[in-house]
Design a protein around this motif. Sequence first.
Motif, PDB file in Angstrom:
ATOM      1  N   GLU A 351       0.829  -1.212   0.000  1.00 25.96           N
ATOM      2  CA  GLU A 351       0.000   0.000   0.000  1.00 25.96           C
ATOM      3  C   GLU A 351       0.864   1.264   0.000  1.00 25.96           C
ATOM      4  OE1 GLU A 351      -0.263  -1.719   4.295  1.00 25.96           O
ATOM      5  OE2 GLU A 351       0.045  -2.415   2.229  1.00 25.96           O
ATOM      6  N   THR A 352       2.059   1.182   0.577  1.00 25.92           N
ATOM      7  CA  THR A 352       2.982   2.321   0.563  1.00 25.92           C
ATOM      8  C   THR A 352       3.501   2.545  -0.847  1.00 25.92           C
ATOM      9  OG1 THR A 352       3.660   1.761   2.815  1.00 25.92           O
ATOM     10  CG2 THR A 352       5.050   3.304   1.598  1.00 25.92           C
ATOM     11  N   GLU A 354       2.018   1.792  -3.552  1.00 33.15           N
ATOM     12  CA  GLU A 354       0.910   2.328  -4.345  1.00 33.15           C
ATOM     13  C   GLU A 354       0.753   3.830  -4.122  1.00 33.15           C
ATOM     14  OE1 GLU A 354      -3.881   1.686  -4.405  1.00 33.15           O
ATOM     15  OE2 GLU A 354      -2.636  -0.106  -4.493  1.00 33.15           O
ATOM     16  N   LYS A 402      -7.912   5.954  -7.297  1.00 32.52           N
ATOM     17  CA  LYS A 402      -7.241   4.666  -7.220  1.00 32.52           C
ATOM     18  C   LYS A 402      -7.758   3.671  -8.244  1.00 32.52           C
ATOM     19  CE  LYS A 402      -6.214   4.970  -2.279  1.00 32.52           C
ATOM     20  NZ  LYS A 402      -6.324   4.296  -0.984  1.00 32.52           N
ATOM     21  N   THR A 409      -4.537  -4.637  -9.254  1.00 34.35           N
ATOM     22  CA  THR A 409      -4.598  -5.562  -8.127  1.00 34.35           C
ATOM     23  C   THR A 409      -5.415  -6.789  -8.493  1.00 34.35           C
ATOM     24  OG1 THR A 409      -4.440  -3.699  -6.598  1.00 34.35           O
ATOM     25  CG2 THR A 409      -5.249  -5.781  -5.696  1.00 34.35           C
TER      26      THR A 409
END
Length: 491
Positions: A351-352, A354, A402, A409
């Motif tokens: 997630e970082t 991204e 996003k 994903t």
Amino acid sequence: MNGSKDILIVDDEENIRWLFTQALEDSSYNVDTACSGEEALQKIRSQSYFMVFTDIFMEGISGLELLQKVRDTDHRPHIVVMTAQDTMNNTIEAMRHGAYDYISKPFDFDEILKLIDKVEKSRGVQAPEPKVEQKTEQGQDDFSLEAIIGKNRRMQDIFKVIGKAASTQFPVLITGESGTGKELVARALHHYSDRSHKPFIFINCAAISRELLESELFGHEKGSFTGAVETKKGKFELADGGTLMLDEIGDMELPLQAKILRVLQNNEFYRVGGKDSIRVDVRIIAATNQRLPELMKAERFREDLYHRLNVINIHLPPLRDRTEDIPLLAEFFLKKYGKTSGQDRIYLAPETAELLMQYPWPGNIRELENIIKRCLVLVARGPVLPDHLPDPLLTEARKTPKAGKTWETHLGNVVRDFLTKNQESADGQLYDLLIQAVEKHLFEQLLESRRGNQVATSKSLGINRNTLKRKIDAMGIEPKKKNNDSNPPSH
């Protein structure tokens, strides 16, 4: 084979040789294959090929060694190096050793056909073989081969230019926003050049007052001005035989630009207060984050100097235009500074990564480097989480929708599921099976959205009409008819 349409494919993977054979024979080329560099060299010495596609990493004679050995044969085909590891060093070394081009796996055969067509059109216009000298040991100028990272296509093209331009003596002008890595590119040009055993001298023209800059560049004689207590060599003398990088040359005053121009024209200059001219052999690499054509219009930069410097131009894209490189750069900085501080088990949480890819990076690579340094202060070990990122970055990154990452994903989950179900039963065929399945869905859905119009579909895909038709037939796809063809007959 007579050489006119003959192509040799060199790869130790049978499926790669098979794919090339099918694709190129369908386009009326004569295809020969070799499973090793030794076999390829034997064939090249006895037969005439106009192109050779060779893998770079093979047991025995590698692709790079094959490139060098082919230089000594009577037949000198255009050689394209191919690999799954598209690093800067591989690309530059391939181009330095005379490769016509460098391509990455997996292949786009439409691009390969365009490349072959380009070679066919240029046949008979043969460039001299580049001179390749034995390189000195790495580290003399503190340049790291790992320092420039780029999977992005524009960066790959820049690596090719570095490989071709490094051995020339022509000036280079590097442009791009602040923080995009212009000094690293300059160091790469020096590192791969015949001047690598001589000094690489850097000077930032914007960081020194105009009164002192002339003395810094050309040196001064003792007593030439207040404070000149001894004779001092300037950057041009210190760089003699090597490379001088003039960073932020757009900030240089016009009178000094004229003196730089004279050095470029005559290879000589005078120290401040000196009466004897000094001759030097220096390659100039200039860099700027400003738009020099606009400065010329405003009469703040000399047009003649611009054309002298702009013999070879390298424009570095901003980090926001090469988002796929952001996680690679972040991991590089984590390893680099983590080892320095004894923290070698720190990594990016997904997630970082991204969030980093969503942030626009106005400060480019330099800003990313500083963010990673900050994270290393906050993280003792384990993953770098979003909470470790500064609030302004989080706020700005989260403004970006996003949606683009959601489907990636999902696609990752699909690929993972495919591997789970097929890895054992289809080992050795996984690439072909997955690509064919994805292609079929892509073509079917795009044809449906274009109402069966193959011309519009091929244009959207970026492939030619004949290629699309061939793939449709091979996959057994039945294109939907256009609406005006599918209306029920009138009574």
